[in-house]
Design a protein around this motif. Structure first.
Motif, PDB file in Angstrom:
ATOM      1  N   GLY A  10       0.819  -1.207   0.000  1.00 47.47           N
ATOM      2  CA  GLY A  10       0.000   0.000   0.000  1.00 47.47           C
ATOM      3  C   GLY A  10       0.852   1.255   0.000  1.00 47.47           C
ATOM      4  O   GLY A  10       2.057   1.222  -0.283  1.00 47.47           O
ATOM      5  N   SER A  11       0.248   2.387   0.357  1.00 44.12           N
ATOM      6  CA  SER A  11       0.922   3.676   0.214  1.00 44.12           C
ATOM      7  C   SER A  11       2.200   3.783   1.052  1.00 44.12           C
ATOM      8  O   SER A  11       3.193   4.370   0.610  1.00 44.12           O
ATOM      9  N   ILE A  12       2.213   3.225   2.254  1.00 44.86           N
ATOM     10  CA  ILE A  12       3.396   3.374   3.116  1.00 44.86           C
ATOM     11  C   ILE A  12       4.566   2.549   2.606  1.00 44.86           C
ATOM     12  O   ILE A  12       5.726   2.836   2.928  1.00 44.86           O
ATOM     13  N   ALA A  13       4.307   1.533   1.781  1.00 47.83           N
ATOM     14  CA  ALA A  13       5.394   0.720   1.226  1.00 47.83           C
ATOM     15  C   ALA A  13       6.321   1.564   0.359  1.00 47.83           C
ATOM     16  O   ALA A  13       7.520   1.269   0.249  1.00 47.83           O
ATOM     17  N   ILE A  71       7.128  -4.832   7.296  1.00 49.03           N
ATOM     18  CA  ILE A  71       5.708  -5.166   7.411  1.00 49.03           C
ATOM     19  C   ILE A  71       4.895  -3.884   7.289  1.00 49.03           C
ATOM     20  O   ILE A  71       4.986  -2.995   8.133  1.00 49.03           O
ATOM     21  N   CYS A  72       4.121  -3.797   6.211  1.00 50.10           N
ATOM     22  CA  CYS A  72       3.374  -2.578   5.860  1.00 50.10           C
ATOM     23  C   CYS A  72       1.904  -2.906   5.610  1.00 50.10           C
ATOM     24  O   CYS A  72       1.355  -2.562   4.557  1.00 50.10           O
ATOM     25  N   ILE A  73       1.290  -3.582   6.552  1.00 50.71           N
ATOM     26  CA  ILE A  73      -0.088  -4.059   6.410  1.00 50.71           C
ATOM     27  C   ILE A  73      -0.957  -3.429   7.490  1.00 50.71           C
ATOM     28  O   ILE A  73      -0.437  -2.820   8.434  1.00 50.71           O
ATOM     29  N   PRO A  74      -2.294  -3.543   7.396  1.00 52.09           N
ATOM     30  CA  PRO A  74      -3.168  -2.957   8.414  1.00 52.09           C
ATOM     31  C   PRO A  74      -2.859  -3.484   9.819  1.00 52.09           C
ATOM     32  O   PRO A  74      -2.387  -4.614  10.001  1.00 52.09           O
ATOM     33  N   PRO A  75      -3.141  -2.664  10.842  1.00 45.80           N
ATOM     34  CA  PRO A  75      -2.693  -2.971  12.213  1.00 45.80           C
ATOM     35  C   PRO A  75      -3.207  -4.279  12.785  1.00 45.80           C
ATOM     36  O   PRO A  75      -2.522  -4.892  13.615  1.00 45.80           O
ATOM     37  N   GLN A  76      -4.395  -4.731  12.380  1.00 43.85           N
ATOM     38  CA  GLN A  76      -4.938  -5.924  13.020  1.00 43.85           C
ATOM     39  C   GLN A  76      -4.121  -7.174  12.719  1.00 43.85           C
ATOM     40  O   GLN A  76      -4.253  -8.182  13.405  1.00 43.85           O
ATOM     41  N   GLN A  77      -3.256  -7.110  11.694  1.00 45.30           N
ATOM     42  CA  GLN A  77      -2.433  -8.266  11.333  1.00 45.30           C
ATOM     43  C   GLN A  77      -0.999  -8.166  11.863  1.00 45.30           C
ATOM     44  O   GLN A  77      -0.221  -9.098  11.678  1.00 45.30           O
ATOM     45  N   HIS A  78      -0.641  -7.057  12.479  1.00 49.72           N
ATOM     46  CA  HIS A  78       0.750  -6.827  12.853  1.00 49.72           C
ATOM     47  C   HIS A  78       1.320  -7.910  13.754  1.00 49.72           C
ATOM     48  O   HIS A  78       2.425  -8.410  13.527  1.00 49.72           O
ATOM     49  N   ALA A  79       0.589  -8.254  14.797  1.00 43.32           N
ATOM     50  CA  ALA A  79       1.133  -9.191  15.784  1.00 43.32           C
ATOM     51  C   ALA A  79       1.383 -10.571  15.170  1.00 43.32           C
ATOM     52  O   ALA A  79       2.484 -11.124  15.292  1.00 43.32           O
ATOM     53  N   GLU A  80       0.391 -11.116  14.506  1.00 44.89           N
ATOM     54  CA  GLU A  80       0.525 -12.466  13.951  1.00 44.89           C
ATOM     55  C   GLU A  80       1.660 -12.546  12.942  1.00 44.89           C
ATOM     56  O   GLU A  80       2.506 -13.460  13.006  1.00 44.89           O
ATOM     57  N   VAL A  81       1.707 -11.601  12.005  1.00 44.69           N
ATOM     58  CA  VAL A  81       2.720 -11.651  10.944  1.00 44.69           C
ATOM     59  C   VAL A  81       4.108 -11.404  11.512  1.00 44.69           C
ATOM     60  O   VAL A  81       5.077 -12.077  11.140  1.00 44.69           O
ATOM     61  N   THR A 293      17.746  10.594   6.912  1.00 44.71           N
ATOM     62  CA  THR A 293      16.627  11.034   7.736  1.00 44.71           C
ATOM     63  C   THR A 293      15.352  10.256   7.401  1.00 44.71           C
ATOM     64  O   THR A 293      15.253   9.602   6.364  1.00 44.71           O
ATOM     65  N   GLY A 294      14.372  10.358   8.305  1.00 46.43           N
ATOM     66  CA  GLY A 294      13.083   9.706   8.103  1.00 46.43           C
ATOM     67  C   GLY A 294      13.209   8.193   8.024  1.00 46.43           C
ATOM     68  O   GLY A 294      14.005   7.573   8.736  1.00 46.43           O
ATOM     69  N   HIS A 295      12.426   7.590   7.149  1.00 50.26           N
ATOM     70  CA  HIS A 295      12.509   6.144   6.962  1.00 50.26           C
ATOM     71  C   HIS A 295      13.921   5.723   6.569  1.00 50.26           C
ATOM     72  O   HIS A 295      14.410   4.661   7.004  1.00 50.26           O
ATOM     73  N   SER A 296      14.592   6.525   5.770  1.00 51.69           N
ATOM     74  CA  SER A 296      15.960   6.185   5.362  1.00 51.69           C
ATOM     75  C   SER A 296      16.886   6.129   6.566  1.00 51.69           C
ATOM     76  O   SER A 296      17.771   5.266   6.642  1.00 51.69           O
ATOM     77  N   GLY A 297      16.693   7.042   7.515  1.00 51.80           N
ATOM     78  CA  GLY A 297      17.518   7.027   8.718  1.00 51.80           C
ATOM     79  C   GLY A 297      17.294   5.795   9.559  1.00 51.80           C
ATOM     80  O   GLY A 297      18.250   5.178  10.055  1.00 51.80           O
ATOM     81  N   GLN A 298      16.032   5.391   9.710  1.00 44.69           N
ATOM     82  CA  GLN A 298      15.756   4.203  10.510  1.00 44.69           C
ATOM     83  C   GLN A 298      16.219   2.948   9.793  1.00 44.69           C
ATOM     84  O   GLN A 298      16.757   2.027  10.420  1.00 44.69           O
ATOM     85  N   ILE A 299      16.018   2.885   8.487  1.00 38.54           N
ATOM     86  CA  ILE A 299      16.463   1.710   7.726  1.00 38.54           C
ATOM     87  C   ILE A 299      17.988   1.627   7.708  1.00 38.54           C
ATOM     88  O   ILE A 299      18.556   0.523   7.819  1.00 38.54           O
ATOM     89  N   HIS A 300      18.661   2.750   7.611  1.00 43.00           N
ATOM     90  CA  HIS A 300      20.125   2.759   7.713  1.00 43.00           C
ATOM     91  C   HIS A 300      20.571   2.149   9.042  1.00 43.00           C
ATOM     92  O   HIS A 300      21.510   1.343   9.091  1.00 43.00           O
ATOM     93  N   GLU A 301      19.884   2.518  10.120  1.00 44.29           N
ATOM     94  CA  GLU A 301      20.225   1.980  11.443  1.00 44.29           C
ATOM     95  C   GLU A 301      19.992   0.471  11.506  1.00 44.29           C
ATOM     96  O   GLU A 301      20.831  -0.274  12.030  1.00 44.29           O
ATOM     97  N   VAL A 302      18.851   0.002  10.977  1.00 44.90           N
ATOM     98  CA  VAL A 302      18.552  -1.425  11.006  1.00 44.90           C
ATOM     99  C   VAL A 302      19.576  -2.205  10.177  1.00 44.90           C
ATOM    100  O   VAL A 302      20.090  -3.242  10.619  1.00 44.90           O
ATOM    101  N   LEU A 303      19.881  -1.715   8.979  1.00 43.45           N
ATOM    102  CA  LEU A 303      20.883  -2.384   8.139  1.00 43.45           C
ATOM    103  C   LEU A 303      22.234  -2.447   8.839  1.00 43.45           C
ATOM    104  O   LEU A 303      22.923  -3.480   8.798  1.00 43.45           O
ATOM    105  N   SER A 304      22.618  -1.358   9.486  1.00 49.19           N
ATOM    106  CA  SER A 304      23.911  -1.325  10.186  1.00 49.19           C
ATOM    107  C   SER A 304      23.957  -2.347  11.302  1.00 49.19           C
ATOM    108  O   SER A 304      24.984  -3.011  11.519  1.00 49.19           O
TER     109      SER A 304
END
Length: 370
Positions: A10-13, A71-81, A293-304
């Motif tokens: 969806g849009s956030i992806a 994971i970029c899906i509606p909130p009701q599925q977050h925990a299970e996935v 910055t933004g999503h790029s900043g957080q993804i940079h941190e996760v990749l690192s």
């Protein structure tokens, strides 16, 4: 090379894919998951990806060539996935909100601990220069102890915003503007000021007849040291002005950045302290900017962290849970019209999803869906 899969297109992806494609030497998107193949194909073509399209995320769980899942899906599925991916040995970057209940958050944190994998909950506002510099400034000795904070999470959405099938119900969205729009500023508040001792709140649906959840909430937070905070969350505010203001012992600072400092005259009335204002302003402006910055900043941190075999991310499951705890306290206080004490326990009214669904007010009946 870190291999990425996105569940949900969806849009956030878009924000995730834009960030991942900034690091072509470090990661590669190898799979997109959506039960509607056409939506996944649109993103595949837009970003010129050499990846496979999968309709059921469970197919990913057996793939050794996937290291990290967004994971970029509606909130009701977050925990299970999320739990399934962690147990399958995948690192997880999870869009906000973390989950629909504290009980689910606790199971997700447990799964991350058992798997030894990263669980990072998206809070991209922490990864912007104004917020990081404000946090550092507040942590210095220049402004002094925080006395009062004001959060204005003001958005505007038309009534047809809630025509989308999963928006506007407690069962599928988990809440309204407090959980799904105010969550970022609530995260910033607790990151900078800590968790409160008591929460009081009110909420209503004033302008969205096709939504059963709240479109306006106001909360008051009390802290053990005598400090206070107030939070307004809305999707009714024209202009969409968002602001977070901290009044401290020595000065007032905020995002967007603004500073004001006073000192007392002989009669106790204020006089502007331009010397301190300049000192704080110089401190703020001399702080280093973030490389991403933004999503790029957080993804940079996760990749690192994956590259360094570490799990030291700024927003892990425990940090992500704090936001859900505050939102849950706001909902419980608004529903019961009583002050709610923190920390919340398993005995709290809304600890589970079942508790939320049993007690949440349905302001309207959702009728139209797309």
């Amino acid at each position: 090379m870190i291999r990425i899969a996105l569940i949900g297109t969806g849009s956030i992806a878009d924000a995730h894919l834009e960030a991942y494609t900034r690091f072509p030497d470090r990661c590669q998107v190898v799979a997109l998951v959506n039960n509607t193949v056409e939506k996944a194909n649109k993103l595949k073509m837009k970003y010129d990806l050499d990846c496979r399209i999968i309709q059921d995320y469970r197919e990913l769980l057996e793939l050794d060539e996937v290291d990290l899942v967004s994971i970029c899906i509606p909130p009701q599925q977050h925990a299970e996935v999320t739990i399934d991916c962690l147990h399958a040995g995948k690192h997880v970057l999870l869009e906000k909100p973390m989950a629909m209940s504290l009980e689910e958050c606790d199971r997700m944190i447990e799964a991350a601990e058992e798997s030894g994998r990263i669980l990072s909950v998206v809070g991209q506002n922490r990864y912007f220069d104004p917020m990081m510099k404000l946090k550092t400034t507040l942590s210095s000795s220049l402004v002094g102890r925080i006395i009062h904070a004001k959060v204005e999470s003001h958005w505007w959405r038309g009534h047809n915003y809630y025509d989308l099938w999963w928006r506007g119900t407690w069962e599928t969205e988990g809440g309204g503007c407090t959980l799904n729009h105010g969550v970022h500023h609530i995260d910033i508040l607790q990151w900078m000021m800590g968790m409160p001792e008591t929460v009081q709140a009110v909420m209503s649906n004033a302008m969205h007849p096709n939504s059963e959840v709240e479109d306006l909430s106001i909360a008051h937070l009390s802290y053990s040291n005598g400090s206070m905070a107030q939070i307004t969350c809305s999707v009714n505010h024209h202009g969409e002005e968002q602001e977070i203001v901290f009044q401290a012992e020595n000065a007032r600072v905020s995002a967007p950045w603004k500073i004001s400092a006073s000192t007392q005259l002989e009669n106790g009335f204020p006089e502007r302290n331009t010397v301190l204002e300049q000192k704080i302003d110089e401190f703020y402006n001399e702080l280093d900017s973030l490389p991403f910055t933004g999503h790029s900043g957080q993804i940079h941190e996760v990749l690192s962290n994956i590259e360094n075999d570490s799990r030291d991310v700024m927003i892990d499951g425990i940090e992500g849970r704090k936001v859900i705890e505050l939102v849950t306290a706001i909902y419980e206080a608004a529903i019961t019209a009583l002050p709610v004490q923190l920390p919340l326990t398993k005995e709290n009214l809304l600890y589970t999803r079942e508790g939320i669904l049993a007690h949440a007010p349905r302001f309207n009946q959702k009728l139209s869906m797309t």
